[in-house]
Scaffold this motif. Structure first.
Motif, PDB file in Angstrom:
ATOM      1  N   TYR A 239      12.798  -4.767 -15.727  1.00 40.62           N
ATOM      2  CA  TYR A 239      11.997  -3.561 -15.926  1.00 40.62           C
ATOM      3  C   TYR A 239      10.948  -3.531 -14.827  1.00 40.62           C
ATOM      4  N   PRO A 240      10.350  -2.374 -14.594  1.00 38.74           N
ATOM      5  CA  PRO A 240       9.428  -2.287 -13.471  1.00 38.74           C
ATOM      6  C   PRO A 240       8.359  -3.370 -13.494  1.00 38.74           C
ATOM      7  N   ALA A 241       8.279  -4.108 -12.429  1.00 35.49           N
ATOM      8  CA  ALA A 241       7.195  -5.076 -12.318  1.00 35.49           C
ATOM      9  C   ALA A 241       5.916  -4.294 -12.073  1.00 35.49           C
ATOM     10  N   ALA A 242       4.798  -4.978 -12.189  1.00 40.45           N
ATOM     11  CA  ALA A 242       3.510  -4.277 -12.124  1.00 40.45           C
ATOM     12  C   ALA A 242       3.405  -3.395 -10.888  1.00 40.45           C
ATOM     13  N   HIS A 243       3.869  -3.911  -9.757  1.00 42.43           N
ATOM     14  CA  HIS A 243       3.677  -3.153  -8.528  1.00 42.43           C
ATOM     15  C   HIS A 243       4.610  -1.949  -8.442  1.00 42.43           C
ATOM     16  N   SER A 244       5.722  -1.978  -9.198  1.00 40.79           N
ATOM     17  CA  SER A 244       6.660  -0.871  -9.082  1.00 40.79           C
ATOM     18  C   SER A 244       6.717  -0.025 -10.351  1.00 40.79           C
ATOM     19  N   SER A 245       5.880  -0.356 -11.350  1.00 45.09           N
ATOM     20  CA  SER A 245       5.927   0.423 -12.581  1.00 45.09           C
ATOM     21  C   SER A 245       5.379   1.819 -12.294  1.00 45.09           C
ATOM     22  N   PRO A 246       5.799   2.786 -13.086  1.00 38.85           N
ATOM     23  CA  PRO A 246       5.379   4.154 -12.792  1.00 38.85           C
ATOM     24  C   PRO A 246       3.894   4.384 -13.026  1.00 38.85           C
ATOM     25  N   VAL A 247       3.225   3.402 -13.556  1.00 40.24           N
ATOM     26  CA  VAL A 247       1.803   3.593 -13.827  1.00 40.24           C
ATOM     27  C   VAL A 247       1.070   2.282 -13.569  1.00 40.24           C
ATOM     28  N   ASN A 248      -0.117   2.408 -13.058  1.00 38.55           N
ATOM     29  CA  ASN A 248      -0.942   1.224 -12.866  1.00 38.55           C
ATOM     30  C   ASN A 248      -1.681   0.940 -14.158  1.00 38.55           C
ATOM     31  N   LEU A 249      -1.224  -0.059 -14.861  1.00 36.86           N
ATOM     32  CA  LEU A 249      -1.849  -0.316 -16.160  1.00 36.86           C
ATOM     33  C   LEU A 249      -3.243  -0.905 -15.965  1.00 36.86           C
ATOM     34  N   ASP A 250      -4.160  -0.413 -16.765  1.00 34.24           N
ATOM     35  CA  ASP A 250      -5.532  -0.897 -16.723  1.00 34.24           C
ATOM     36  C   ASP A 250      -5.560  -2.341 -17.235  1.00 34.24           C
ATOM     37  N   SER A 251      -6.184  -3.228 -16.455  1.00 37.88           N
ATOM     38  CA  SER A 251      -6.216  -4.649 -16.851  1.00 37.88           C
ATOM     39  C   SER A 251      -6.979  -4.883 -18.141  1.00 37.88           C
ATOM     40  N   ALA A 252      -7.822  -3.897 -18.514  1.00 32.54           N
ATOM     41  CA  ALA A 252      -8.618  -4.089 -19.733  1.00 32.54           C
ATOM     42  C   ALA A 252      -7.803  -3.791 -20.995  1.00 32.54           C
ATOM     43  N   LEU A 253      -6.601  -3.235 -20.861  1.00 31.76           N
ATOM     44  CA  LEU A 253      -5.792  -2.932 -22.047  1.00 31.76           C
ATOM     45  C   LEU A 253      -5.337  -4.218 -22.723  1.00 31.76           C
ATOM     46  N   ARG A 254      -5.289  -4.153 -24.040  1.00 29.43           N
ATOM     47  CA  ARG A 254      -4.855  -5.318 -24.818  1.00 29.43           C
ATOM     48  C   ARG A 254      -3.488  -5.025 -25.442  1.00 29.43           C
ATOM     49  N   PRO A 255      -2.468  -5.800 -25.104  1.00 29.94           N
ATOM     50  CA  PRO A 255      -1.177  -5.581 -25.780  1.00 29.94           C
ATOM     51  C   PRO A 255      -1.202  -6.096 -27.215  1.00 29.94           C
ATOM     52  N   VAL A 256      -0.771  -5.241 -28.124  1.00 26.91           N
ATOM     53  CA  VAL A 256      -0.746  -5.599 -29.554  1.00 26.91           C
ATOM     54  C   VAL A 256       0.721  -5.768 -29.955  1.00 26.91           C
ATOM     55  N   PRO A 257       1.081  -6.904 -30.570  1.00 30.31           N
ATOM     56  CA  PRO A 257       2.504  -7.128 -30.876  1.00 30.31           C
ATOM     57  C   PRO A 257       2.999  -6.260 -32.023  1.00 30.31           C
ATOM     58  N   LEU A 258       4.193  -5.722 -31.863  1.00 27.71           N
ATOM     59  CA  LEU A 258       4.856  -5.011 -32.961  1.00 27.71           C
ATOM     60  C   LEU A 258       6.122  -5.769 -33.343  1.00 27.71           C
TER      61      LEU A 258
ATOM     62  N   LEU B 285       7.737  -0.257 -23.240  1.00 31.02           N
ATOM     63  CA  LEU B 285       8.752   0.802 -23.234  1.00 31.02           C
ATOM     64  C   LEU B 285       9.818   0.571 -24.299  1.00 31.02           C
ATOM     65  N   LYS B 286      10.070  -0.697 -24.620  1.00 28.80           N
ATOM     66  CA  LYS B 286      11.067  -0.978 -25.665  1.00 28.80           C
ATOM     67  C   LYS B 286      10.471  -0.789 -27.064  1.00 28.80           C
ATOM     68  N   GLY B 287       9.214  -0.428 -27.127  1.00 30.69           N
ATOM     69  CA  GLY B 287       8.578  -0.219 -28.441  1.00 30.69           C
ATOM     70  C   GLY B 287       8.222  -1.521 -29.123  1.00 30.69           C
ATOM     71  N   LEU B 288       8.104  -2.605 -28.359  1.00 32.56           N
ATOM     72  CA  LEU B 288       7.816  -3.909 -28.952  1.00 32.56           C
ATOM     73  C   LEU B 288       6.325  -4.253 -28.929  1.00 32.56           C
ATOM     74  N   VAL B 289       5.572  -3.580 -28.111  1.00 38.20           N
ATOM     75  CA  VAL B 289       4.109  -3.726 -28.141  1.00 38.20           C
ATOM     76  C   VAL B 289       3.482  -2.337 -28.012  1.00 38.20           C
ATOM     77  N   ARG B 290       2.232  -2.229 -28.430  1.00 39.95           N
ATOM     78  CA  ARG B 290       1.450  -1.049 -28.073  1.00 39.95           C
ATOM     79  C   ARG B 290       0.245  -1.556 -27.303  1.00 39.95           C
ATOM     80  N   LEU B 291      -0.369  -0.665 -26.560  1.00 38.62           N
ATOM     81  CA  LEU B 291      -1.516  -1.063 -25.740  1.00 38.62           C
ATOM     82  C   LEU B 291      -2.764  -0.427 -26.327  1.00 38.62           C
ATOM     83  N   GLU B 292      -3.810  -1.222 -26.408  1.00 31.36           N
ATOM     84  CA  GLU B 292      -5.067  -0.677 -26.930  1.00 31.36           C
ATOM     85  C   GLU B 292      -6.209  -0.968 -25.982  1.00 31.36           C
ATOM     86  N   LYS B 293      -7.202  -0.114 -26.074  1.00 33.02           N
ATOM     87  CA  LYS B 293      -8.369  -0.264 -25.228  1.00 33.02           C
ATOM     88  C   LYS B 293      -9.258  -1.365 -25.759  1.00 33.02           C
TER      89      LYS B 293
END
Lengths: 510, 363
Positions: free
Chosen positions: B278-297, B355-363
């Motif tokens: 899947y897109p690595a950080a440098h090639s992902s369609p969006v620059n994810l903010d480093s402050a986001l916290r991934p929450v497990p689903l 993208l697989k719906g396995l985590v959500r990102l929170e501020k």
């Protein structure tokens, strides 16, 4: 300006959007089509929206919404906007705004709400419910105190005072409620009188505000209404409707109905200047409307509560509980909305029906003002129950159940310390989180209703791992209320006195 | 296709965590094998091939009381029950805490009376707090209006999920491919998604239109009433026999997806790559903010060779390093702090999970 300001306006939303922004749909959305429209529910943040079939098809066909898929699709805003004139772009922007503020899409990974921060529960209780006695002068057929229960003695004045002093002095918070329950609390008049006076005295010296309430079957109100008025105790009376209905279950030990005594008590209470609240327990859902009419037309009530009977105590042996009864309750309960609307069109007044008012509030806000519908429920964090013997329980409904006993008021360490270190509370608080109850974890309505009543679930299923036994009722009525509220925005007025307790976000009709 | 040595590297696919079991009294997987199944299962789907009776109820109650944490799905043929019979069974069934789906099988060409019985059963099940659904056995002669009507009315009666499978494994649906696709697309845009419980021979349905619940045998297996283990109900290849083997002995032979599931030919050779590519950080369609916290689903199931990350029907094989990373996804660590420990590629991996719906990102 941040996209994540909870007062985000459409204009501000438009200003910060860029063609390169990546939109993704949130997985786990619930879709319910009906008559050319689709209701979408985002369960994790309890957000919802009704779209026309045309709008919905557009969002599915462009790949943004993916009903039936567990993965997220993604699309750049610029791709969606391509070829649209400014008018259509504005229309698209408004659609995206509605989806974004309801947490149904994310922008660059960000959601509008942060679910982990939405559903906090309070740390320490504010409501303390004292069972002044488990004894009663009635023998109602659905009473939670079963036939096998041996009534304890009356709560002694010393115990009553000790509980009151300790909860006022030891539990943080400036506003507290002391509730006198039972059994029939008026059988322990000394406890009511001394407890009330003492509560005001201790609260005054602690600089706290105390509200006193009492729930009675009404039989002794004729004798004691003036006294209760002097004590400034708020009174709730249990009355199940007209005589034919009330006398079916609310009976004396002899089997004779108590309707006449209760009505006489209500009359005395009014003459004394009390303004009692009314509570009815409904066992036959076909009688919802009859009971509601009785409340309004005979008692002149504009605010009352209709509970359904529960599988507990004496009801387990005296009443029938069909496992599919929730559907009939939901169907009949929904007719109450038309009753309220009809009453408003006739009189200009909005009735306040518990919990119709509360459920409307749940659709308009993320606040959960009533402890029973939080996750976990308020047991131990919003309420404590005290048995007549001074035992401390997580909830008033759990009084007498040793599994939920925290200790004894005479020997318990400081109450804050007791709660902070209680294994009983920790276990319940963890197990009754809505995500921990298997049947609730994936339910679209989980954040509207929580995992339900701990006691009712425990009584029906025998453990803490089950859903509320009436969960189908809630599933149906929340969905129906959404459709009704969408079609009749004036139903927002049903929220009634909960307006005082919540902040209605102004986005729900956007 | 790479065939890695299991002893030194990861398996090509996780051991199954979604078990489809065929039940009848005396089913030959109910002894020792069941203990093994329960230990590894995230979901157990039981399909009864004979009417539910007290024996089966006791079996279900016993399963429900097991301390292991798995979900139960029950599949019954609607033609074997009346609303009255279901009412008798519904009380005990509604008390099972692990029973999270109550699926009724119906033939796509069922007559009006059979359909009405189905709708009644769905209503009864929903009223008792079960989560009902339907599994439509598709006849090749089915028309689009017939299928749509069945889906719409089942939904109105309380069905929360609708799935299709062939009425017979020997059917060929090539001739009605257009009809099926059109119907699935129509129902999806109406907000009534339909999944495929198994593939329909002769049709290759786009995953965007309808997902296949068996996930092409990835993480899922079928065990018939004789205890024979197969990749899916339709497969003719028997991977092992629980009367003679332990599950752990069967799984190594389960690794060769192309052999056990013809529909899996299009699978990538190694699911780890599908995640990592899947897109690595440098090639992902969006620059994810480093402050986001991934929450497990997801839930994480520890394995000797690493772990499997599971959500519903989907699982992802993780090496022990991947497992360590997954454990940092706890809703407290930020993308920035995870990147510091695991490097830039970890952000791409987490975005893949997002993208697989396995985590959500929170501020």
């Amino acid at each position: 300006m941040s996209l994540y300001n909870l007062d985000l306006s459409y204009e501000d939303f438009r200003k910060v959007l860029l063609p390169d922004d990546v939109l993704t749909a949130v997985p786990g959305l619930y879709f319910s089509p009906r008559q050319g429209r689709v209701l979408i529910v985002e369960p994790e943040t309890a957000s919802w929206l009704v779209l026309s079939q045309t709008e919905f098809s557009f969002l599915v066909n462009c790949g943004l919404l993916q009903p039936g898929s567990s993965t997220r699709s993604w699309i750049k805003l610029g791709q969606l906007q391509a070829g649209l004139d400014s008018g259509r772009q504005d229309e698209l922007g408004r659609r995206l705004y509605r989806l974004f503020i309801r947490n149904m899409i994310t922008i660059n990974g960000y959601g509008y709400h942060q679910p982990s921060q939405l559903w906090a529960v309070q740390k320490y209780p504010h409501y303390f419910n004292l069972h002044l006695t488990e004894g009663c002068n009635l023998a109602c057929r659905y009473c939670r105190v079963g036939d096998g229960f041996i009534p304890a003695d009356m709560m002694s004045v010393d115990t009553c005072k000790k509980i009151i002093r300790r909860v006022i002095e030891e539990i943080p918070g400036t506003k507290i409620i002391i509730g006198f329950h039972g059994g029939e609390p008026l059988l322990n008049l000394e406890g009511v009188v001394e407890g009330s006076k003492y509560a005001r005295e201790v609260a005054r010296s602690a600089g706290k505000e105390v509200t006193l309430s009492l729930q009675t079957n009404g039989v002794l109100l004729r004798q004691h209404s003036n006294l209760l008025q002097e004590l400034k105790v708020e009174v709730g009376v249990s009355i199940d409707g007209p005589a034919a209905i009330h006398n079916r279950h609310r009976v004396f030990g002899s089997g004779r109905g108590s309707f006449e005594e209760v009505m006489a008590g209500i009359q005395a209470a009014r003459q004394a200047g009390l303004n009692p609240g009314y509570l009815a327990v409904v066992h036959n859902p076909d009688e919802y409307l009859l009971v509601a009419r009785f409340m309004v037309e005979t008692l002149g009530a504009t605010s009352f509560r209709l509970n359904f009977s529960c599988y507990e105590g004496r009801a387990k042996t005296k009443l029938d509980f069909d496992p599919t009864r929730a559907a009939a309750f939901a169907r009949r309960w929904l007719e109450l909305i038309d009753f309220v609307l009809e009453h408003h069109s006739r009189t200009g007044l909005w009735l306040s029906l518990d919990d119709l008012n509360l459920f409307v509030a749940h659709l308009l806000t993320k606040d959960r003002p009533h402890m029973c519908y939080r996750s976990p429920c308020g047991a131990g964090n919003a309420i404590l129950g005290f048995g007549a013997d001074g035992k401390i329980y997580l909830c008033e409904e759990l009084v007498g159940k040793p599994e939920f006993c925290l200790g004894d008021i005479n020997t318990a360490r400081p109450l804050v310390e007791l709660l902070d270190n209680s294994e009983v509370y920790a276990r319940v608080a963890e197990q009754r989180k809505v995500d921990q109850v298997p049947a609730c974890a994936d339910c679209p309505w989980r954040r509207f209703h929580g995992a339900g009543c701990l006691n009712k679930s425990f009584e029906y299923f025998g453990d803490l791992e089950h859903r509320d036994p009436m969960c189908h009722f809630y599933r149906v009525i929340f969905e129906e209320l959404m459709w009704k509220l969408n079609d009749h925005p004036e139903l927002v007025n049903l929220i009634s006195y909960y307006k005082k307790y919540i902040k209605v976000q102004n986005d729900w009709l956007a | 296709m790479k065939r890695n040595n299991r002893a030194t590297t990861l398996p090509l696919r996780p051991d199954p965590f979604f078990f489809r079991l065929q039940w009848r009294s005396g089913a030959e997987w109910t002894g020792r094998a069941l203990g093994e199944i329960i230990t590894g299962a995230s979901t157990i789907q039981l399909e009864a091939t004979e009417p539910l009776d007290n024996n089966f109820l006791s079996f279900l109650q016993n399963l429900d009381n097991q301390p292991e944490n798995f979900k139960l799905r029950l599949v019954l043929s609607s033609s074997q029950y009346s609303a009255q019979k279901i009412k008798e069974l519904i009380g005990p069934l509604s008390r099972l805490k692990k029973l999270l789906a109550f699926i009724l099988i119906i033939n796509s060409r069922a007559d009006e009376q059979e359909s009405q019985i189905l709708y009644d059963l769905l209503s009864v099940a929903a009223s008792a707090g079960l989560k009902p659904g339907i599994l439509v056995e598709l006849e090749p002669e089915t028309t689009e209006p017939e299928l749509k009507q069945l889906a719409v009315e089942a939904r109105q009666s309380g069905a929360l999920e609708i799935a299709l499978r062939p009425s017979r494994p020997t059917n060929n649906y090539m001739e009605i491919a257009g009809t099926v696709e059109q119907c699935l697309a129509g129902l999806k845009t109406a907000g009534l998604p339909v999944s495929l419980e198994e593939c329909l021979p002769g049709i290759k349905i786009s995953p965007e239109l309808s997902e296949i619940n068996c996930r092409q045998a990835s993480g899922s297996c079928f065990i018939d009433r004789k205890g024979r283990v197969k990749a899916c109900r339709q497969s003719e290849i028997i991977l092992g026999d629980l009367k003679q083997q332990k599950l752990a002995e069967i799984w190594p032979g389960y690794l060769y997806a192309r052999e056990v599931c013809p529909a899996a030919a299009s699978l990538l050779s190694d699911p780890r790559e599908s995640a990592i590519n899947y897109p690595a950080a440098h090639s992902s369609p969006v620059n994810l903010d480093s402050a986001l916290r991934p929450v497990p689903l997801f839930t994480l199931k520890k394995k000797e060779w690493g772990a499997v990350l599971i959500k519903d029907l989907d699982g992802l094989v993780l090496s022990s390093r991947g497992e360590k990373l997954a454990r940092l996804i706890d809703g407290k660590n930020t993308l920035g702090s995870i990147k510091k420990k695991f490097g830039l590629r970890s952000a791409g991996f987490i975005y893949a999970l997002f993208l697989k719906g396995l985590v959500r990102l929170e501020k």
